[in-house]
Scaffold this active site. Structure first.
Site, PDB file in Angstrom:
ATOM      1  N   ARG A  83      11.580 -73.072 -17.601  1.00 13.24           N
ATOM      2  CA  ARG A  83      11.512 -72.362 -18.878  1.00 13.24           C
ATOM      3  C   ARG A  83      12.708 -71.440 -19.047  1.00 13.24           C
ATOM      4  O   ARG A  83      13.042 -70.665 -18.166  1.00 13.24           O
ATOM      5  CB  ARG A  83      10.246 -71.523 -18.953  1.00 13.24           C
ATOM      6  CG  ARG A  83      10.250 -70.679 -20.207  1.00 13.24           C
ATOM      7  CD  ARG A  83       8.914 -70.123 -20.529  1.00 13.24           C
ATOM      8  NE  ARG A  83       9.008 -69.310 -21.708  1.00 13.24           N
ATOM      9  CZ  ARG A  83       8.080 -68.449 -22.062  1.00 13.24           C
ATOM     10  NH1 ARG A  83       7.012 -68.318 -21.346  1.00 13.24           N
ATOM     11  NH2 ARG A  83       8.220 -67.741 -23.151  1.00 13.24           N
ATOM     12  N   ARG A  92       9.141 -74.745 -25.027  1.00 11.69           N
ATOM     13  CA  ARG A  92       9.125 -74.407 -23.598  1.00 11.69           C
ATOM     14  C   ARG A  92       8.517 -75.521 -22.757  1.00 11.69           C
ATOM     15  O   ARG A  92       7.473 -76.075 -23.120  1.00 11.69           O
ATOM     16  CB  ARG A  92       8.389 -73.093 -23.373  1.00 11.69           C
ATOM     17  CG  ARG A  92       6.990 -73.106 -23.910  1.00 11.69           C
ATOM     18  CD  ARG A  92       6.480 -71.738 -24.261  1.00 11.69           C
ATOM     19  NE  ARG A  92       6.925 -71.293 -25.559  1.00 11.69           N
ATOM     20  CZ  ARG A  92       6.561 -70.156 -26.113  1.00 11.69           C
ATOM     21  NH1 ARG A  92       5.794 -69.316 -25.479  1.00 11.69           N
ATOM     22  NH2 ARG A  92       6.985 -69.821 -27.310  1.00 11.69           N
ATOM     23  N   ASP A  95       4.677 -72.629 -20.145  1.00  9.03           N
ATOM     24  CA  ASP A  95       4.363 -71.260 -20.486  1.00  9.03           C
ATOM     25  C   ASP A  95       3.085 -70.917 -19.730  1.00  9.03           C
ATOM     26  O   ASP A  95       2.089 -71.641 -19.831  1.00  9.03           O
ATOM     27  CB  ASP A  95       4.111 -71.215 -22.009  1.00  9.03           C
ATOM     28  CG  ASP A  95       4.016 -69.807 -22.519  1.00  9.03           C
ATOM     29  OD1 ASP A  95       4.446 -68.891 -21.813  1.00  9.03           O
ATOM     30  OD2 ASP A  95       3.496 -69.637 -23.640  1.00  9.03           O
ATOM     31  N   ASP A  97       0.300 -67.880 -19.139  1.00  9.42           N
ATOM     32  CA  ASP A  97      -0.173 -66.569 -19.607  1.00  9.42           C
ATOM     33  C   ASP A  97      -1.355 -66.131 -18.763  1.00  9.42           C
ATOM     34  O   ASP A  97      -2.338 -66.879 -18.643  1.00  9.42           O
ATOM     35  CB  ASP A  97      -0.641 -66.664 -21.071  1.00  9.42           C
ATOM     36  CG  ASP A  97       0.524 -66.772 -22.027  1.00  9.42           C
ATOM     37  OD1 ASP A  97       1.576 -66.162 -21.749  1.00  9.42           O
ATOM     38  OD2 ASP A  97       0.382 -67.487 -23.044  1.00  9.42           O
TER      39      ASP A  97
END
Ligand code: BTN
Length: 420
Positions: A83, A92, A95, A97
């Protein structure tokens, strides 16, 4: 700490392969276990809309890492898998999170928990609701209800593509469908390419054997996979995927009991006396052949040969006592197109499970149908004969683990196994 949830997203490159690598990297973090994996969803981009669609997934972890260390580890995985943080909300390859860390609430420059936009996004809440259906939003709405409400404005769907079977090359006769698929792979053929032939003149079996492939009697099919997200050592996984898929297809076509004989045989029939040395006969076989370059697995060709309409006299006399066909099992002629569709469907389902969830349930299915696990066996190896108890299959290498009479555990990568 339990109840740690991480959201995964990818919209560039091999999206599903990126999620696969991310799950492996997460499972490999110190003191960390993957305890839940949602289905994969496909969603429209949020924010910058002019970019490819995302694949999204949520995983649940159990970890000894604290929230800040875990965040740091997530950033490292993102960086390793390519990324580049340029455009905010832009494309991307991966990702990650940190969505929830148990009941921890915190807000620093680097990390806010729960994730500040957690409750606004269907592509997070929908997979999250699969893993934590009891969760509620801060305004006491159930997570599933919130996900359903949001997905009206932010459409998303379970990602369930047809990965195996396009393009499909149907040939009247070829040397070997595996050899042909490997040749196409070298010329850049795409993942999912399938070669099927009515007859093979040089059909290949395991350990350099031939696979007799007369016209009209059997199904001879090879599928090409491009698992660049795997290492060459993981190629034996595909023998297991092929065996599980071919067994499912054969069982569906015969509405009967089809078992597996390590490492790659499909067998059927009855054992007499029950549980004793059997008259299980070979119904088909799987041959995975891999091409790798450097650290990545470039291509795997998975070949399946399935005996459809053979009568005993169609087999050479030496194979006759040990071979059977679906027609002999069912008493009916088997339609080749139907068999081909059943096999392609099964290959697609098995490959999708492997790619988007994990291989564990597939290894369990493989073990559950193996005729020899837990039994005393004789193993014929290149170096001689071994007797012992077949105790397990290695999920890393597919090797058969045999306990010898003196208690030593021997790992056998190849050989012929017979229950004694
Ligand atoms: C075995 O049991 O030894 C494996 C047999 C695999 C045979 C199939 S038929 C389609 C594909 N093309 C080949 O040349 N071999 C595989």
């Amino acid at each position: 700490m339990k109840d740690v949830f991480v959201g995964l997203g990818a919209n560039v490159g091999d999206r599903a392969g990126n999620l696969y690598q991310a799950r492996r990297a997460l499972a490999g973090l110190p003191g960390t276990r993957l305890t839940g994996v949602s289905r994969v969803y496909e969603s429209e981009p949020v924010g910058v809309r002019d970019q490819p669609r995302f694949l999204n997934q949520v995983v649940e972890l159990e970890t000894v890492l604290g929230p800040t260390d875990l965040l740091e580890a997530l950033l490292q995985i993102e960086a390793r898998l390519g990324r580049v943080r340029t455009v905010h909300w832009g494309p991307r390859p991966l990702d990650l999170d940190l969505l929830l860390y148990g009941r921890v609430r915190m807000s620093t420059l680097a990390l806010t928990l729960p994730h500040p936009r957690l409750w606004e996004r269907a592509f997070v809440l929908t997979p999250l609701s699969e893993l934590a259906p009891g969760l509620s939003t801060p305004w006491d709405e159930g997570v599933a209800a919130a996900a359903a409400r949001l997905s009206e404005e932010q459409p998303l769907a379970v990602w369930h593509p047809r990965l195996v079977g396009a393009p499909l090359l149907r040939l009247r006769e070829i040397g070997s469908t595996n050899a042909e698929a490997l040749r196409l792979a070298q010329r850049g053929a795409a993942e999912g390419t399938v070669v099927v032939a009515e007859a093979q003149t040089a059909g290949r079996g395991r350990q350099g054997r031939r696979w007799l492939s007369p016209p009209g009697l059997g199904l001879y099919l090879s599928a090409l996979f491009r698992p660049a997200y795997l290492e060459p050592l993981q190629a034996p996984l595909f023998t297991m995927l092929g065996a599980v898929a071919a067994r499912r297809a054969a069982a569906a076509l015969s509405a009967g009991n089809v078992a597996l004989k390590w490492p790659n045989d499909l067998v059927a029939g009855s054992e007499s006396p029950p549980g004793g040395r059997g008259r299980l006969r070979k119904l088909g076989g799987v041959l995975a052949e891999a091409v790798s370059s450097g650290p990545a697995l470039q291509a795997v060709v998975l070949g399946v040969g399935l005996n459809l309409n053979h009568q005993p006299e169609d087999f050479p006399p030496d194979l006759r006592p040990a071979a059977t066909s679906l027609a002999q099992l069912t008493g009916d002629r088997i339609d080749r197109d139907l068999a081909q569709d059943a096999l392609l469907d099964a290959l697609n389902e098995v490959y999708l499970t492997f790619l988007t969830r994990d291989a564990d349930t597939l290894w369990d299915e493989f073990r559950a149908h193996l005729t020899t696990l837990g039994r005393e066996v004789t193993l014929t190896l290149a170096s001689g004969t071994l007797r012992g108890r077949a105790v397990d299959i290695s999920a890393q290498t597919g090797a058969l683990l045999v306990e010898l009479p003196d208690g030593e555990l021997r790992s056998c990568a190849a050989g012929e196994v017979e229950a004694t």
